[in-house]
Design a protein around this motif. Structure first.
Motif, short mmCIF file in Angstrom:
data_model
loop_
_atom_site.label_atom_id
_atom_site.label_comp_id
_atom_site.label_asym_id
_atom_site.label_seq_id
_atom_site.Cartn_x
_atom_site.Cartn_y
_atom_site.Cartn_z
N LEU A 88 0.81 -1.22 0.00
CA LEU A 88 0.00 0.00 0.00
C LEU A 88 0.84 1.27 0.00
O LEU A 88 0.65 2.14 -0.87
CB LEU A 88 -0.97 -0.01 1.19
N PRO A 89 1.79 1.44 0.94
CA PRO A 89 2.61 2.66 0.89
C PRO A 89 3.44 2.76 -0.38
O PRO A 89 3.70 3.86 -0.88
CB PRO A 89 3.49 2.56 2.14
N LEU A 90 3.86 1.61 -0.92
CA LEU A 90 4.61 1.64 -2.18
C LEU A 90 3.76 2.24 -3.28
O LEU A 90 4.21 3.13 -4.03
CB LEU A 90 5.03 0.22 -2.55
N ARG A 91 2.52 1.80 -3.39
CA ARG A 91 1.66 2.29 -4.46
C ARG A 91 1.26 3.75 -4.25
O ARG A 91 1.10 4.50 -5.22
CB ARG A 91 0.42 1.39 -4.58
N LEU A 92 1.12 4.17 -3.00
CA LEU A 92 0.84 5.59 -2.73
C LEU A 92 2.02 6.47 -3.15
O LEU A 92 1.83 7.55 -3.73
CB LEU A 92 0.53 5.78 -1.24
N LEU A 93 3.23 6.02 -2.87
CA LEU A 93 4.41 6.77 -3.28
C LEU A 93 4.54 6.79 -4.80
O LEU A 93 4.96 7.80 -5.39
CB LEU A 93 5.66 6.19 -2.64
#
Length: 400
Positions: A297-302
């Motif tokens: 999730l944080p990867l895709r947000l970044l």
């Protein structure tokens, strides 16, 4: 603007093909090669053709005379060949046949990439080029989203389906361009250069152009390595599936699409250099932050945030390099732009791959962040006062 949207189908076909190529060809190579350096090196094949062919073809198209115009003959030859050889890639039977199909596809694409890009300033008044670049890159971004999102689904059904689909779409896009774009009718100026008016590459390399080319080299050095090796990074470093790795890149492309047209408008309003600088600073931070991420999730947000920043850079960089020269040098400057971006793309994947072999996948985004820092330093050295430019570039430069 209607013609610009139609021209966007050319960029759509280029983007969907390259996105699929960068997402899935590393998996094919991974079956034959154990070194990430070698995989990265093989992923640069297209850029060797771009290095030699695209500047020459871009310059040659400035002087081309035909009933179809200056640029369209190159599309008519290159696009069908690229569709054919692209569709053959997943049907390789050995490393030799894989490399053969890769080489032939990349050679074919080098025949029409620069002329396709040069068509935009050809048919667009100077005051609208930055916005037009946003529109055509919006279309290109749609292609990337379909490639990473839909391509991941098709790839899991059969490895050949994404490439076959891209080839069919390329042929459809060629038909749309041939039917809708008439260069002699639509071009702002459709007069090929006479022999005595030939433009040399050397004459285009003024000081601001050299600094901008330095910046272009380093931000493409950062971006191209990530694009070529990210799916392997996701698979081997984050333990994602091949489909998850590919689909994650769709978030980057989605943000790029949403930000493409606004980035062009911002570049026209506040100046290309300023908007590019904001994008470069953003990617410095984002690439560094991704190095510490180990969850999806944080990867895709970044990646979403990174796509916005890349749009601010990419949408404004080509009109910026064109604005530092004269109208008659559009094709030549397009070739120089692709020469420098191709040099970066040649150097980046094998360099990053070699560092990964030595230090592990975590180095990928540290390296990319550092490359963006150097790009920012070059960008700060670009001063464009007193150079020939179109009316819109003069007004935009006042805010640089």
């Amino acid at each position: 603007m209607k013609k610009t949207w139609l021209l966007g189908f050319g960029f759509f076909s280029i983007s969907i093909t390259w996105a699929l190529y960068n997402a899935f060809v590393p998996f094919f190579l991974d079956k034959f090669l154990t070194s990430t350096f070698l995989i990265g090196f093989m992923m640069t094949i297209d850029n060797y053709f771009a290095l030699f062919l695209q500047p020459w073809i871009g310059k040659r198209s400035d002087h081309t005379k035909s009933t179809l115009g200056k640029r369209m003959p190159y599309l008519l030859i290159g696009m069908p060949l690229a569709a054919l050889f692209g569709a053959l890639i997943p049907w390789h039977t050995s490393l030799l046949t894989l490399v053969l199909f890769m080489v032939l596809m990349n050679l074919s694409m080098s025949l029409y990439r620069s002329p396709t890009v040069a068509l935009m300033p050809d048919i667009t008044p100077g005051s609208k080029r930055t916005q037009a670049n946003g529109v055509i890159n919006f279309m290109g971004g749609i292609g990337s989203i379909l490639a990473f999102g839909g391509g991941a689904i098709l790839y899991e059904k059969h490895h050949s389906l994404p490439f076959l689909t891209a080839s069919i779409l390329t042929l459809i896009c060629l038909c749309i361009l041939l039917l809708s774009i008439k260069e002699r009718r639509d071009a702002v100026s459709d007069v090929p250069l006479e022999k005595q008016e030939k433009i040399s590459f050397k004459s285009q390399l003024n000081r601001p152009t050299l600094f901008l080319l330095g910046a272009i080299f380093f931000w493409f050095l950062s971006y191209q390595g990530v694009e070529a090796l990210f799916t392997l990074y996701g698979k081997n470093h984050l333990n994602l599936t091949e489909g998850q790795s590919s689909f994650s890149l769709a978030f980057f492309s989605l943000a790029f699409v949403l930000a493409a047209i606004p980035s062009g408008l911002l570049g026209s309003r506040f100046g290309k250099k300023r908007i590019i600088s904001i994008g470069v600073i953003g990617l410095i931070v984002i690439f560094a932050a991704i190095s510490f991420v180990d969850a999806l999730l944080p990867l895709r947000l970044l990646l979403l945030a990174g796509g916005i920043c890349w749009a601010m850079i990419n949408i404004n960089s080509y009109p910026f390099i064109i604005s530092l020269g004269k109208e008659k040098s559009i094709g030549t400057r397009t070739g120089i732009y692709y020469l420098i971006s191709s040099l970066a793309a040649i150097a980046s994947p094998p360099l990053m791959g070699g560092l990964i072999d030595l230090m592990g996948y975590s180095i990928l985004f540290y390296f990319s962040s550092g490359g963006m820092v150097i790009a920012l330093l070059f960008l700060l050295g670009v001063k464009d006062k007193g150079l020939a430019r179109t009316a819109d570039d003069t007004s935009a430069a006042s805010s640089l």
